[in-house]
Design a protein around this motif. Sequence first.
Motif, PDB file in Angstrom:
ATOM      1  N   TRP A   1       0.841  -1.199   0.000  1.00 33.52           N
ATOM      2  CA  TRP A   1       0.000   0.000   0.000  1.00 33.52           C
ATOM      3  C   TRP A   1       0.876   1.249   0.000  1.00 33.52           C
ATOM      4  CZ3 TRP A   1      -1.041   4.261   3.105  1.00 33.52           C
ATOM      5  CH2 TRP A   1      -2.245   4.939   2.856  1.00 33.52           C
TER       6      TRP A   1
ATOM      7  N   GLY B   1      -0.279   4.410  -9.789  1.00 38.30           N
ATOM      8  CA  GLY B   1      -0.236   3.877  -8.432  1.00 38.30           C
ATOM      9  C   GLY B   1      -1.597   3.485  -7.877  1.00 38.30           C
TER      10      GLY B   1
ATOM     11  N   ALA C   1      -3.175   0.931  -7.872  1.00 37.08           N
ATOM     12  CA  ALA C   1      -3.267  -0.426  -7.327  1.00 37.08           C
ATOM     13  C   ALA C   1      -3.260  -0.412  -5.797  1.00 37.08           C
ATOM     14  CB  ALA C   1      -2.135  -1.292  -7.863  1.00 37.08           C
ATOM     15  N   PHE C   2      -3.031   0.761  -5.180  1.00 40.13           N
ATOM     16  CA  PHE C   2      -3.130   0.826  -3.721  1.00 40.13           C
ATOM     17  C   PHE C   2      -4.515   0.369  -3.272  1.00 40.13           C
ATOM     18  CE2 PHE C   2      -4.997   5.035  -4.448  1.00 40.13           C
ATOM     19  CZ  PHE C   2      -5.978   5.099  -3.456  1.00 40.13           C
TER      20      PHE C   2
ATOM     21  N   PHE D   1       2.559   1.603  -3.484  1.00 41.53           N
ATOM     22  CA  PHE D   1       1.622   2.082  -4.510  1.00 41.53           C
ATOM     23  C   PHE D   1       1.189   3.518  -4.243  1.00 41.53           C
ATOM     24  CE2 PHE D   1       0.622  -2.551  -5.260  1.00 41.53           C
ATOM     25  CZ  PHE D   1       1.201  -2.589  -6.521  1.00 41.53           C
TER      26      PHE D   1
END
Length: 151
Positions: A101, A126, A128-129, A104
């Motif tokens: 986390w 980013g 994909a966090f 990302f």
Amino acid sequence: MVAITVPDNYGAVIAVALGAIPVLGFIHGNITGSLRKGAKVPYPHSYASIEQCKENAKAEQFNCAQRAHANYLENMSQTIIFTLVAGLKYPQLAAGLGAAWVAFRTIFLYGYVYSGKAQGKGRLYGSAFWLAQGALWGLTVFGVAKELISW
């Protein structure tokens, strides 16, 4: 009285949840603060106007940094809690997801502020966090449900 037993390797969970995540918040604040002067956005105003952004590219960059920081703050507290709670049952997985986390979110910040893409679209690199955050939520719910069922 309730006793909470933490696993032996819970230190990694604490390092991510109470170390890396808050440090990233500090970085967000510093980046946003450093861009304010060039954007010519005086306190207490939070964002540059559309007109200011059209006249000054630094104002648009400041707005992107400010929005990245606000989005970070909107998600940080729940991610810390999910990491700490999920880590009680699954410390290595929770620490790994929390670290993902943070990674990302760092890419999200960089892409939003420094990619040069219109409307901060570099943030999508980013995004994909959300997957890591969702996985932490799921792991928390699963771990809590498992504990409740075993009572």
